[in-house]
Design a protein around this motif. Structure first.
Motif: not given
Length: 187
Positions: A71-83, A94-97, A135-136, A138-144
């Motif tokens: 994770t310190a090398r830049g790899w977050p959890v690959h689950n947008v709901f956990y992220y 809750l406010l987001f989803f 979303g389950l 990956g985390w990519g659609f949480a930003g950008g």
């Protein structure tokens, strides 16, 4: 209309068939998805420390990187709901989803009633199910830009599923003044 649907479905099938070899090779090479399970375990282990309010937007790598080298090398959890829950907490998640879930429920109700908006409700549900699968894993659609497109899409469907279309006054027109509610006095 039917010919167009058949053509469109055929085009999707063709693109799927052309990419099938690459997808199958990826799953044969690494059926568990690489380090996804490890990253998920790190998130599950530490997310409870800041469950209600989270660690703050953009702080996932910094915070969780203290506990895990990958994770310190830049790899977050690959689950947008956990992220999202890790960064925003349960309140932020809750406010987001929440509005998305409410809109999907409204779309399904409209579809079940077979009213004039039913196609939009079914389309929104179908899109949401695809995004849940993404979303389950990956985390990519949480930003950008993907997040912007996602919100634009939900805004579009929100307008399509509105009971009464919003009518804006012409430019420069005075807005109507509504009378005060019964029993209230304006001073």
């Amino acid at each position: 209309v039917m010919k167009r649907r058949i053509w469109f479905g055929g085009a999707i099938a063709l693109v799927g068939a052309l990419s099938l070899d690459a997808i199958l090779a990826r799953f044969q090479q690494d059926p568990l998805g690489g380090e996804r399970e490890h990253l998920l375990a790190v998130a599950q282990e530490h997310i409870g420390r800041n469950l209600m309010l989270g660690i703050g937007p953009g702080n996932y790598i910094t915070y969780f990187g203290q506990f895990d080298a990958l994770t310190a090398r830049g790899w977050p959890v690959h689950n947008v709901f956990y992220y999202i829950t890790a960064e925003q907490g349960v309140v932020g998640a809750l406010l987001f989803f929440g509005p998305m879930v409410a809109l999907v429920i409204k779309g399904l109700r409209d579809y079940n009633r077979k009213n004039q908006h039913s196609d939009s409700g079914l389309a929104l549900f179908t899109l949401t199910m695809a995004m849940v699968v993404v979303g389950l894993t990956g985390w990519g659609f949480a930003g950008g830009f993907v997040l912007h497109i996602w919100f634009f899409t939900f805004g579009y469907f929100s307008g399509k599923l509105a009971k009464k279309p919003v009518e804006l006054p012409p430019p420069g027109a005075a807005l109507p003044i509504r009378p005060a509610a019964k029993g209230l006095r304006l001073r």
